[in-house]
Design an enzyme around this catalytic site. Structure first.
Site, short mmCIF file in Angstrom:
data_model
loop_
_atom_site.label_atom_id
_atom_site.label_comp_id
_atom_site.label_asym_id
_atom_site.label_seq_id
_atom_site.Cartn_x
_atom_site.Cartn_y
_atom_site.Cartn_z
N CYS A 104 35.39 46.63 28.35
CA CYS A 104 36.00 47.63 29.46
C CYS A 104 35.05 48.14 30.19
CB CYS A 104 36.86 48.58 28.92
SG CYS A 104 35.80 50.14 28.27
N CYS A 105 35.13 48.80 31.39
CA CYS A 105 34.18 49.46 32.25
C CYS A 105 35.01 50.51 33.03
CB CYS A 105 33.51 48.65 33.21
SG CYS A 105 34.59 47.78 34.66
N GLU A 106 34.47 50.84 34.26
CA GLU A 106 35.48 51.95 34.84
C GLU A 106 36.46 51.78 35.37
OE1 GLU A 106 34.60 55.13 34.24
OE2 GLU A 106 35.91 56.12 35.60
#
Ligand code: FAD
Length: 550
Positions: free
Chosen positions: A512-514
């Site tokens: 995951c990231c932003e």
């Protein structure tokens, strides 16, 4: 021989039908009967008249009976209610609401465009002064007068759909503090709940009180002029003004009495030419059921665009042309407190409830124009597409700018049976103050096409708790410290290649990231190193709205 065409209801569908009829047949006798005081008025403008954004009532009148007579040679009779249809003699019974006189009018073709009435359930106290619905110009005038004379401080808007949200904004514009009470667990019920969550956050930030997941049970008087709004969960709100906007019900009484076929949702059944079960009677607008072009199911879609198009189709068929109404994608937009929500096609919840499982969805959170040009606003989009061929099934977008343009582009593409590959390749206009060279529509297509081509596998956030996957967050440490998902390990994207040895080869890795972009880059790195990876769709931005803080 002159054809005599009688139209019941002279607003969106009826007025359009009449004007189109005249353009196609100069000889026809055309009569519009409307029980209201006005025809061809802008119902969609009424909330803004209440809010005094539109000051001049006359601006709401798009055409008057005089204009119909002079420009189109069409006779309009207002305050004339059609109370019955005699299909045997091809006549309608009309009551003159000014005099009470009843008379008969013959027709060769009859068009019904009676619209839909606001739902107004018989709750205790619902007829108390200060409780309003909004459908007509006189309704909006009454609310304005109440505001001007009673100077209400607190309003309760019952219903958090499009009209409710528009009313909330307009009442706030008059300096009134607003509470919205909505029976569903979300605002804007046509949207998927996580997309509606952005609107909830925005309204709360703008000082609107929201009470979701509870229905109004009744009203009581409070003090001299006040009202108490009581809910099923026994919560009480004080109000000086209540607007009831919990939806509309098709006006089908005369159609039912005449034995016309009525569909399972209570709308008049029509074919693709807008013809009812009687070949000399047509019906259009909010009163009819329409076919959803994605799911194929029949639905009620009370929107002005379809009503106008259906009026045109009915006119063309009556004049002998081969024109079909293809159905709807229910493309709609709503703005409230500077925030826009728009959608087209179907939603995830609609697909699931129709039992359709061959689809995937992606989330993205692009800026509405390039970030380096001042004023860029982040928007939030969800795209649904069929698997494995990528046919676009629906899209939803919310944000402060640029939203309706992207949904309109996708809606137009869907009407031409576009796939996600078409969105990926679509040529759209660009300059820094308007968009990006890779427009959000292109980005949505690219992300979905990456999934279908197998370049990136998605992981659904909803399955996070049940997965045995190894979870990594590839954002920067300061972002990870601000908020992160339990159990995630922070390996910033820039360090990933150097830290490959920390990653398990015997487990799937979820990343995951932003917003999903850096996670995509991470996926591509790791896949090419032989690891099994998936991108958590839409990144932390999506996780947040799927797990809202109440
Ligand atoms: P209407 O426009 O409702 O016209 C029906 C007419 O028939 C009425 O004048 C009624 O008096 C008359 N009538 C009914 N029965 C009889 C009878 N027996 N005899 C004689 N006359 C009769 N849609 C959008 O797409 N976007 C928006 O932003 C939007 N905003 C809206 C805001 C409000 C406050 C409202 C009320 C609606 C809004 N809509 C919007 C919906 C849109 O206005 C309707 O979908 C559209 O007007 C439907 O057209 P229609 O011809 O079916 O019915």
């Amino acid at each position: 021989m002159k054809k005599r065409i009688v139209i019941v209801g002279g607003v969106a569908g009826g007025a359009t039908c009449a004007a189109r009829l005249r353009r196609l047949d100069e000889n026809a006798e055309i009569l519009i009967l409307d029980r209201g005081q006005y025809v061809s008025f802008a119902n969609c403008g009424l909330p803004y008249y209440v809010g005094n954004v539109i000051h001049d009532e006359a601006k709401l009148l798009l055409a008057t009976p005089d204009l119909f007579r002079e420009r189109f040679n069409i006779e309009v009779r207002t305050r004339s209610e059609v109370t019955g249809i005699d299909r045997g003699t091809s006549t309608v019974t009309v009551r003159d609401l000014e005099t009470g006189r009843e008379y008969i009018e013959p027709y060769d073709a009859l068009v019904l465009s009676p619209g839909a009435a606001p739902v107004f359930p018989p709750l205790p106290g619902i007829n108390l002064p200060g409780i309003f619905t909004l459908r007509t110009i006189p309704n909006s005038r009454q609310i304005r007068e109440w505001i001007e004379h009673r100077k209400p401080r607190r309003a309760v808007v019952v219903g958090g759909g499009f009209i409710g949200l528009e009313m909330a904004e307009n009442l706030a514009h008059r300096g009134i503090s607003v509470t919205i009470v909505e029976m569903a667990d979300q605002l804007m019920p046509p949207f998927d709940p996580e997309m509606a969550e952005y609107m909830r956050e925005h309204l709360i930030a703008r000082g609107v009180r929201l009470h979701l997941g509870d229905a109004v049970a009744g009203f009581e008087r409070s003090g001299n002029d006040g009202l108490l709004v009581l809910t099923k969960a026994e919560v009480t709100f004080e109000a000086d003004l209540v607007v009831f906007s919990i939806g509309v019900r098709p006006e089908t009484e005369i159609a039912r009495k005449a034995g016309l076929e009525i569909g399972e949702h209570g709308g008049i059944c029509v074919d693709s030419r807008m013809r009812t079960s009687d070949s000399r009677i047509w019906a259009v607008g909010d009163a009819v059921e329409v076919r959803n072009r994605v799911t194929g199911s029949w639905e009620l879609v009370p929107l002005a665009g379809p009503a106008n198009r259906q009026g045109r189709v009915a006119a063309e068929t009556i004049c002998g042309r081969d024109t079909d109404f293809e159905g709807v994608f229910a493309t709609a937009v709503c703005g409230s407190f500077g925030f826009t929500a728009a959608l087209t096609g179907t939603t995830e919840k609609a697909l699931r409830s129709a039992g359709i499982t061959e689809f995937q969805s992606i989330y993205l959170h692009p800026n509405h124009h390039v970030p380096y040009y001042p004023g860029a606003k982040r928007m939030h989009m969800k795209l649904l597409f069929r698997t494995p061929d990528g046919l676009v099934l629906g899209a939803q977008a919310v944000g402060e700018a640029g939203v309706e343009r992207r949904i309109d582009v996708i809606a137009a593409a869907m009407q031409m049976k576009a796939t996600v590959y078409d969105l990926e390749a679509m040529e759209l206009c660009y300059a820094p103050q308007y968009g990006a060279a890779k427009d959000p529509v292109n980005l949505a297509g690219m992300i979905a096409a990456n999934v279908l081509r197998g370049d990136m596998e998605l992981a659904p956030w909803r399955e996070l708790d049940d997965t045995g996957a190894f979870l990594i967050d590839v954002r920067e440490p300061h972002e990870f410290r601000r908020d992160s998902v339990d159990g995630a390990i922070n390996i910033p994207l820039g360090q990933l290649r150097a830290r490959l040895h920390e990653l398990p080869r015997d487990r799937e890795i979820w990343i995951c990231c932003e917003v999903g972009q850096r996670a995509y880059y991470a996926c591509r790195i790791l896949v090419q190193h032989g690891l099994r990876v998936r991108n958590l769709s839409g990144g932390y931005q999506t996780y947040r709205v799927l797990n809202p803080v109440a």
